[in-house]
Design an enzyme around this catalytic site. Structure first.
Site, PDB file in Angstrom:
ATOM      1  N   PRO A  65       0.789  -1.224   0.000  1.00 14.36           N
ATOM      2  CA  PRO A  65       0.000   0.000   0.000  1.00 14.36           C
ATOM      3  C   PRO A  65       0.822   1.275   0.000  1.00 14.36           C
ATOM      4  O   PRO A  65       1.855   1.373   0.664  1.00 14.36           O
ATOM      5  CB  PRO A  65      -0.830  -0.101   1.289  1.00 14.36           C
ATOM      6  CG  PRO A  65      -0.132  -1.097   2.132  1.00 14.36           C
ATOM      7  CD  PRO A  65       0.523  -2.061   1.175  1.00 14.36           C
ATOM      8  N   ASN A  66       0.327   2.221  -0.776  1.00 14.80           N
ATOM      9  CA  ASN A  66       0.850   3.590  -0.884  1.00 14.80           C
ATOM     10  C   ASN A  66       2.161   3.696  -1.662  1.00 14.80           C
ATOM     11  O   ASN A  66       2.626   4.805  -1.922  1.00 14.80           O
ATOM     12  CB  ASN A  66       1.011   4.231   0.518  1.00 14.80           C
ATOM     13  CG  ASN A  66      -0.312   4.265   1.263  1.00 14.80           C
ATOM     14  OD1 ASN A  66      -1.298   4.764   0.725  1.00 14.80           O
ATOM     15  ND2 ASN A  66      -0.367   3.695   2.448  1.00 14.80           N
ATOM     16  N   ASN A 101       8.196  -5.348  -0.724  1.00 17.31           N
ATOM     17  CA  ASN A 101       8.030  -4.216   0.191  1.00 17.31           C
ATOM     18  C   ASN A 101       6.535  -4.142   0.466  1.00 17.31           C
ATOM     19  O   ASN A 101       5.768  -3.630  -0.354  1.00 17.31           O
ATOM     20  CB  ASN A 101       8.538  -2.918  -0.444  1.00 17.31           C
ATOM     21  CG  ASN A 101       8.444  -1.750   0.541  1.00 17.31           C
ATOM     22  OD1 ASN A 101       7.808  -1.861   1.600  1.00 17.31           O
ATOM     23  ND2 ASN A 101       9.060  -0.631   0.183  1.00 17.31           N
ATOM     24  N   ALA A 138       3.018  -0.684   4.913  1.00 14.81           N
ATOM     25  CA  ALA A 138       2.498  -0.752   6.292  1.00 14.81           C
ATOM     26  C   ALA A 138       2.041  -2.158   6.678  1.00 14.81           C
ATOM     27  O   ALA A 138       2.041  -2.505   7.862  1.00 14.81           O
ATOM     28  CB  ALA A 138       1.353   0.238   6.452  1.00 14.81           C
ATOM     29  N   HIS A 158       3.990  -4.498   9.079  1.00 13.88           N
ATOM     30  CA  HIS A 158       3.903  -4.408  10.532  1.00 13.88           C
ATOM     31  C   HIS A 158       2.605  -4.980  11.086  1.00 13.88           C
ATOM     32  O   HIS A 158       2.446  -5.079  12.300  1.00 13.88           O
ATOM     33  CB  HIS A 158       4.051  -2.939  10.963  1.00 13.88           C
ATOM     34  CG  HIS A 158       5.093  -2.189  10.186  1.00 13.88           C
ATOM     35  ND1 HIS A 158       6.419  -2.555  10.200  1.00 13.88           N
ATOM     36  CD2 HIS A 158       5.011  -1.134   9.323  1.00 13.88           C
ATOM     37  CE1 HIS A 158       7.101  -1.743   9.402  1.00 13.88           C
ATOM     38  NE2 HIS A 158       6.263  -0.873   8.860  1.00 13.88           N
ATOM     39  N   ASP A 192       2.217 -15.342   6.593  1.00 18.99           N
ATOM     40  CA  ASP A 192       1.878 -16.762   6.380  1.00 18.99           C
ATOM     41  C   ASP A 192       2.013 -17.150   4.904  1.00 18.99           C
ATOM     42  O   ASP A 192       2.429 -18.274   4.591  1.00 18.99           O
ATOM     43  CB  ASP A 192       0.440 -17.044   6.832  1.00 18.99           C
ATOM     44  CG  ASP A 192       0.306 -17.165   8.348  1.00 18.99           C
ATOM     45  OD1 ASP A 192       1.339 -17.157   9.046  1.00 18.99           O
ATOM     46  OD2 ASP A 192      -0.840 -17.273   8.828  1.00 18.99           O
ATOM     47  N   HIS A 250      12.787  -2.287   2.467  1.00 12.15           N
ATOM     48  CA  HIS A 250      12.165  -1.006   2.791  1.00 12.15           C
ATOM     49  C   HIS A 250      13.050   0.113   2.281  1.00 12.15           C
ATOM     50  O   HIS A 250      14.286   0.011   2.334  1.00 12.15           O
ATOM     51  CB  HIS A 250      11.964  -0.845   4.296  1.00 12.15           C
ATOM     52  CG  HIS A 250      11.079  -1.916   4.849  1.00 12.15           C
ATOM     53  ND1 HIS A 250       9.718  -1.909   4.659  1.00 12.15           N
ATOM     54  CD2 HIS A 250      11.367  -3.055   5.516  1.00 12.15           C
ATOM     55  CE1 HIS A 250       9.210  -3.001   5.217  1.00 12.15           C
ATOM     56  NE2 HIS A 250      10.189  -3.718   5.732  1.00 12.15           N
ATOM     57  N   SER A 305      12.865   3.364   3.504  1.00 16.27           N
ATOM     58  CA  SER A 305      13.308   4.109   4.692  1.00 16.27           C
ATOM     59  C   SER A 305      13.916   3.138   5.704  1.00 16.27           C
ATOM     60  O   SER A 305      13.700   1.922   5.616  1.00 16.27           O
ATOM     61  CB  SER A 305      12.122   4.852   5.309  1.00 16.27           C
ATOM     62  OG  SER A 305      11.148   3.931   5.779  1.00 16.27           O
ATOM     63  N   ARG A 327      12.470   5.045  12.751  1.00 18.57           N
ATOM     64  CA  ARG A 327      11.144   5.697  12.702  1.00 18.57           C
ATOM     65  C   ARG A 327      10.281   5.244  13.890  1.00 18.57           C
ATOM     66  O   ARG A 327      10.808   4.753  14.880  1.00 18.57           O
ATOM     67  CB  ARG A 327      10.502   5.394  11.344  1.00 18.57           C
ATOM     68  CG  ARG A 327      11.378   5.883  10.177  1.00 18.57           C
ATOM     69  CD  ARG A 327      10.733   5.631   8.839  1.00 18.57           C
ATOM     70  NE  ARG A 327       9.490   6.389   8.693  1.00 18.57           N
ATOM     71  CZ  ARG A 327       8.590   6.163   7.735  1.00 18.57           C
ATOM     72  NH1 ARG A 327       8.814   5.224   6.830  1.00 18.57           N
ATOM     73  NH2 ARG A 327       7.484   6.888   7.669  1.00 18.57           N
ATOM     74  N   ARG A 334       6.854   0.637  13.569  1.00 16.61           N
ATOM     75  CA  ARG A 334       7.489   0.155  12.319  1.00 16.61           C
ATOM     76  C   ARG A 334       8.667  -0.778  12.611  1.00 16.61           C
ATOM     77  O   ARG A 334       9.298  -1.296  11.706  1.00 16.61           O
ATOM     78  CB  ARG A 334       7.985   1.337  11.479  1.00 16.61           C
ATOM     79  CG  ARG A 334       6.879   2.237  10.992  1.00 16.61           C
ATOM     80  CD  ARG A 334       7.417   3.324  10.065  1.00 16.61           C
ATOM     81  NE  ARG A 334       6.529   4.468  10.033  1.00 16.61           N
ATOM     82  CZ  ARG A 334       5.459   4.577   9.248  1.00 16.61           C
ATOM     83  NH1 ARG A 334       5.149   3.615   8.395  1.00 16.61           N
ATOM     84  NH2 ARG A 334       4.700   5.649   9.298  1.00 16.61           N
TER      85      ARG A 334
HETATM   86  C1  DQA Z   1       8.088   1.299   3.978  1.00 16.76           C
HETATM   87  C2  DQA Z   1       8.122   1.496   5.503  1.00 16.76           C
HETATM   88  C3  DQA Z   1       6.750   1.220   6.091  1.00 16.76           C
HETATM   89  O1  DQA Z   1       6.773   1.411   7.502  1.00 16.76           O
HETATM   90  C4  DQA Z   1       5.734   2.188   5.512  1.00 16.76           C
HETATM   91  O2  DQA Z   1       4.443   1.916   6.011  1.00 16.76           O
HETATM   92  C5  DQA Z   1       5.740   2.198   4.024  1.00 16.76           C
HETATM   93  C6  DQA Z   1       7.022   2.144   3.323  1.00 16.76           C
HETATM   94  C7  DQA Z   1       9.443   1.668   3.330  1.00 16.76           C
HETATM   95  O3  DQA Z   1       9.658   1.240   2.215  1.00 16.76           O
HETATM   96  O4  DQA Z   1      10.226   2.402   3.917  1.00 16.76           O
HETATM   97  O5  DQA Z   1       4.713   2.334   3.379  1.00 16.76           O
HETATM   98  O6  DQA Z   1       7.850  -0.077   3.713  1.00 16.76           O
END
Ligand code: DQA
Length: 141
Positions: A9-10, A71, A74, A77, A84, A97, A99, A104, A108
């Site tokens: 996601p994102n 990757n 979120a 976590h 699984d 990841h 970051s 952080r 995380r």
């Molecule tokens: C992430 C780190 C995660 O904690 C965060 O929710 C992300 C990106 C990273 O690539 O640094 O969406 O996976």
């Protein structure tokens, strides 16, 4: 080497989202550089914001591909289901990841999939994906 890069996601917002943390490059632009850099690798890229779709994709490729770079954003976590799924398939996975998750928020610092992966690369920017590829290539030697 059939390799799936799977983003959760994102991560479709890379380049637009929180640029001070995740940088200014879109994943699509970065992916093009990877394809050019590693011509011997047969890449597939998949991104979804939906947990079940990520699990379905892992099941789809996890008995025939050689490598998975994940990757899960979120969901890393929170998702027992993705953890699984990685445990249940045969293809080895590396968790990445962009970051440094350990620098952080505390929520995380936990990964529910790391123990089912061959390793974790965190905090190297988009280079985390490249380092995972290099590791898989090394294993093949
Ligand atoms: C992430 C780190 C995660 O904690 C965060 O929710 C992300 C990106 C990273 O690539 O640094 O969406 O996976």
């Amino acid at each position: 080497m059939k390799t799936l890069i799977i983003n959760g996601p994102n991560l479709n917002l890379l380049g637009k989202r929180e640029q001070t943390i995740y940088g200014e490059k879109s994943f699509e632009d970065f992916y093009d550089t990877l394809i050019a850099e590693f011509p011997s690798i047969d890449f597939e890229y998949y991104q979804s914001n939906v947990e079940g779709e990520l699990i379905n994709k892992l099941h789809e490729v996890g008995f025939s591909y050689d490598a998975i770079i994940i990757n899960a954003g979120a969901y890393t976590h929170t998702s027992i289901g993705i953890g699984d799924a990685i445990a249940g398939i045969e293809t080895p996975a590396i968790e990445v990841h962009i970051s440094n998750v350990y620098a952080r928020e505390e929520y995380r610092h936990q990964s529910l999939m790391a123990k089912n992966c061959i390793g974790v690369i965190t905090g190297m920017g988009l280079n985390s994906y490249r380092l995972a590829i290099l590791h898989f290539l090394n294993l093949k030697k």
